[in-house]
Design a protein around this motif. Structure first.
Motif, PDB file in Angstrom:
ATOM      1  N   ARG A   1       4.024  13.592  -3.453  1.00 34.14           N
ATOM      2  CA  ARG A   1       3.790  15.010  -3.085  1.00 34.14           C
ATOM      3  C   ARG A   1       3.631  15.143  -1.678  1.00 34.14           C
ATOM      4  O   ARG A   1       4.382  15.966  -1.008  1.00 34.14           O
ATOM      5  N   GLU A   2       2.776  14.609  -1.012  1.00 34.21           N
ATOM      6  CA  GLU A   2       2.142  15.261   0.405  1.00 34.21           C
ATOM      7  C   GLU A   2       2.927  14.132   1.621  1.00 34.21           C
ATOM      8  O   GLU A   2       3.316  14.874   2.652  1.00 34.21           O
TER       9      GLU A   2
ATOM     10  N   ALA B   1      -0.843   7.542   8.780  1.00 32.74           N
ATOM     11  CA  ALA B   1      -2.286   7.430   8.681  1.00 32.74           C
ATOM     12  C   ALA B   1      -2.932   6.535   7.622  1.00 32.74           C
ATOM     13  O   ALA B   1      -3.688   5.818   7.989  1.00 32.74           O
ATOM     14  N   ASP B   2      -1.989   6.290   6.417  1.00 36.06           N
ATOM     15  CA  ASP B   2      -2.642   5.588   5.502  1.00 36.06           C
ATOM     16  C   ASP B   2      -2.494   3.874   5.857  1.00 36.06           C
ATOM     17  O   ASP B   2      -2.960   3.257   5.194  1.00 36.06           O
ATOM     18  N   HIS B   3      -1.466   3.685   6.590  1.00 39.46           N
ATOM     19  CA  HIS B   3      -1.216   2.269   6.991  1.00 39.46           C
ATOM     20  C   HIS B   3      -2.691   1.731   7.528  1.00 39.46           C
ATOM     21  O   HIS B   3      -3.064   0.774   7.263  1.00 39.46           O
ATOM     22  N   GLN B   4      -3.084   2.520   8.658  1.00 42.56           N
ATOM     23  CA  GLN B   4      -4.273   2.306   9.326  1.00 42.56           C
ATOM     24  C   GLN B   4      -5.567   2.180   8.216  1.00 42.56           C
ATOM     25  O   GLN B   4      -6.215   1.513   8.247  1.00 42.56           O
TER      26      GLN B   4
ATOM     27  N   PRO C   1       5.355   2.028   1.492  1.00 43.06           N
ATOM     28  CA  PRO C   1       5.635   3.429   0.993  1.00 43.06           C
ATOM     29  C   PRO C   1       4.283   4.171   0.905  1.00 43.06           C
ATOM     30  O   PRO C   1       3.259   3.490   0.368  1.00 43.06           O
ATOM     31  N   PRO C   2       4.197   5.528   0.893  1.00 45.59           N
ATOM     32  CA  PRO C   2       2.884   6.375   0.911  1.00 45.59           C
ATOM     33  C   PRO C   2       2.160   6.010  -0.751  1.00 45.59           C
ATOM     34  O   PRO C   2       0.993   6.121  -0.766  1.00 45.59           O
ATOM     35  N   ALA C   3       3.102   5.889  -1.614  1.00 48.87           N
ATOM     36  CA  ALA C   3       2.727   6.081  -3.158  1.00 48.87           C
ATOM     37  C   ALA C   3       2.082   4.560  -3.269  1.00 48.87           C
ATOM     38  O   ALA C   3       0.840   4.581  -3.625  1.00 48.87           O
ATOM     39  N   THR C   4       2.415   3.584  -2.568  1.00 54.77           N
ATOM     40  CA  THR C   4       1.982   2.222  -3.017  1.00 54.77           C
ATOM     41  C   THR C   4       0.451   2.141  -2.065  1.00 54.77           C
ATOM     42  O   THR C   4      -0.413   1.603  -2.772  1.00 54.77           O
ATOM     43  N   MET C   5       0.736   2.567  -1.012  1.00 53.42           N
ATOM     44  CA  MET C   5      -0.859   2.572   0.087  1.00 53.42           C
ATOM     45  C   MET C   5      -1.896   3.328  -0.755  1.00 53.42           C
ATOM     46  O   MET C   5      -2.935   2.669  -0.833  1.00 53.42           O
ATOM     47  N   ALA C   6      -1.496   4.579  -1.490  1.00 53.77           N
ATOM     48  CA  ALA C   6      -2.331   5.423  -1.992  1.00 53.77           C
ATOM     49  C   ALA C   6      -3.105   4.590  -3.240  1.00 53.77           C
ATOM     50  O   ALA C   6      -4.246   4.941  -3.577  1.00 53.77           O
TER      51      ALA C   6
END
Lengths: 408, 88
Positions: free
Chosen positions: A71-72, A88-91, A278-283
């Motif tokens: 969503r974000e 930011a989530d990669h780092q 992708p964001p979902a995976t990192m989260a």
């Protein structure tokens, strides 16, 4: 010779398998009911062939973190970190992993396969030597093939053989890089890490990479893997791992204390030229990592399940892998019997993995089960009963006395 | 200390002996220098790698995986063993 002629042999083998019914390579899960159950061909099936060791694929906290991230931040990054920028989530994920392993550096990759491909092919240069355990995963062999180093194979889990080969290389310039795995994916056996480290220390310019793909989350006090369990973390130069097993997602990583590790970001092609995570995976992975660290009860349940399942199969008289681990293989006397066993199991509501040569060590056929901490004991009991019924149905022991091992 | 050079006639019986354990083909054709490891003996890629390991031990050499594409026949194999033994 036609473009596809060289695949004819393998295609014929596949057609033969297909003609006899379900093929292990084309199983489709119509609906995933939970970490341990799915609907396959309309049947309610117990999953004994995932690598979902801690059952985190359906953890509510991981799911919610993924949903929030979509969503974000959207569904995908649409590019590589080098060309299209990092989120930011990669780092954040790299910082989390470095902290989890108590290492200074971390790089994340889009799959575990790419992590091995990237690290192995980039670290070892044209004048260097790669020393691979003979039973290494395909991603390790492919990483070696992509690179330019001289590639040498040593006997599986044999520190003496590694020593013999390092000895013959000691006068040659160039770095020597040893690649081993924490738990081997087919037989579930562990590397004798302390022995390998002792050999490594005898030679100059020699490094060790340990792939903890199947041991992360499974071994060690806080789930770091075999290096932690064996107390040799300080002697291991690079640890590679995956998010697609205990962490219940997809992706890979490498951690290290090497002061020049960050150079790899501008040299490692499987890192540079692929779309980033992708964001979902990192989260979900960041959440799963916290759970692995903070909830040792998950590991405890996993090992209780391993004990239960291994013990019961052993009592039935099957020849199993010699190490108790979340990978429990039954040796099949030949591929045909293995395939019949696998297929009858599937029709009886149990999904396992059929491992055939050349993917298996020493040309063996293996019926491979993997254990999840979310398996309930009544599920495992049911699987044991079904395995016994299938063995009776296909006259497994009657036809193949060699399949049975003496029960101690 | 260099060791005496290996000769193809001397090492062929030893290679044939080890190859016998890996022969997956149903034909009883005898193994010669012209025998193709894949086409005649039906060896898959993993079989070839395991075979190399036995040969490495037998002749106390190391055969890098990078040389695999060059090894198609028993003759190729024998020549590589001779070359590597001379270098070691």
């Amino acid at each position: 010779m036609g473009l596809f002629d060289r695949f004819q042999n393998i295609q014929q083998q596949f057609q033969r398998l297909k003609a006899s019914g379900d093929s292990p390579f084309t199983v489709q899960m119509q609906q995933i009911l939970s970490q341990t159950e799915a609907i396959i061909e309309g049947r309610h099936t117990i999953l004994m062939g995932t690598n979902n060791y801690l059952g985190l694929t359906f953890d509510k906290r991981c799911q919610e973190a993924s949903i929030k991230a979509v969503r974000e931040s959207g569904t995908g990054t649409t590019g590589s970190r080098i060309a299209n920028g990092s989120y930011a989530d990669h780092q954040g994920l790299e910082d989390d992993l470095a902290k989890f392993y108590d290492k200074k550096h971390c790089m994340v990759f889009s799959t575990g396969y790419q992590a091995n491909l990237g690290i192995i092919s980039t670290l070892a240069g044209p004048d260097d030597f790669l020393l691979l355990d003979a039973d290494s995963h395909a991603s390790i062999y492919d990483g070696a093939k992509l690179g330019s180093a001289t590639v040498i194979r040593f006997r599986h889990n044999d520190a003496k053989d590694l020593n013999r080969r390092l000895l013959s290389l000691q006068d040659k310039p160039g770095n020597k890089i040893i690649v081993i795995e924490g738990i081997y994916s087919m037989l579930g056996d562990k590397a004798p890490l302390a022995d390998f480290v002792a050999v490594k220390k005898k030679y100059a310019n020699t490094y060790i990479i340990v792939d903890e793909a199947h041991s992360m989350g499974v071994l060690g006090k806080t789930g770091r893997g075999l290096c932690q369990e064996d107390g040799v973390e300080a002697d291991i130069d690079f640890v590679v791992g995956t998010f697609s097993k205990s962490l219940g997602a997809v992706g890979g990583f490498c951690v290290s204390d090497h002061p020049q590790f960050e150079y790899l970001r501008l040299a490692c092609r499987p890192y540079m030229f692929t779309a980033s995570l992708p964001p979902a995976t990192m989260a979900s992975v960041r959440t799963a990592l916290k759970i692995v660290e903070q909830e040792p009860a998950l590991r405890l349940r996993l090992w209780q399940n391993v004990e239960f399942f291994y013990h019961h199969l052993q009592q039935l008289g099957f020849r199993l892998g010699t190490t108790k681990s979340p990978v429990v293989p039954i040796y099949m006397p030949d591929p045909g019997t293995g395939f019949r066993f696998w297929q009858t199991l599937l029709h009886s509501g149990v999904y396992a993995n059929m491992a055939l040569p050349p993917a298996t060590p020493m040309g063996t056929a293996l019926l491979r089960f993997s254990i999840c901490s979310a398996h309930q004991q009544d599920q495992l009991q049911k699987v044991v009963e079904i395995v016994k019924q299938v063995a009776d149905k296909i006259s497994y022991f009657a036809d193949k006395p060699l399949a049975r091992m003496a029960v101690a | 200390m260099s060791r005496p050079a290996l000769l193809i006639d001397n090492i062929l019986p030893q290679i044939v002996d080890i190859l016998g354990c890996y022969n997956k083909s149903s034909t009883t054709q005898s193994i010669t220098l012209k025998t193709d490891l894949s086409a005649d003996l039906n060896l898959d890629s993993l079989g070839v790698m395991d075979l190399m390991m036995d040969l490495e031990e037998k002749f106390d050499i190391t055969i890098p995986l990078n040389l695999m594409p060059e090894i198609k026949t028993v003759d190729d194999l024998a020549n590589i063993i001779i070359k590597l033994a001379a270098e070691s």
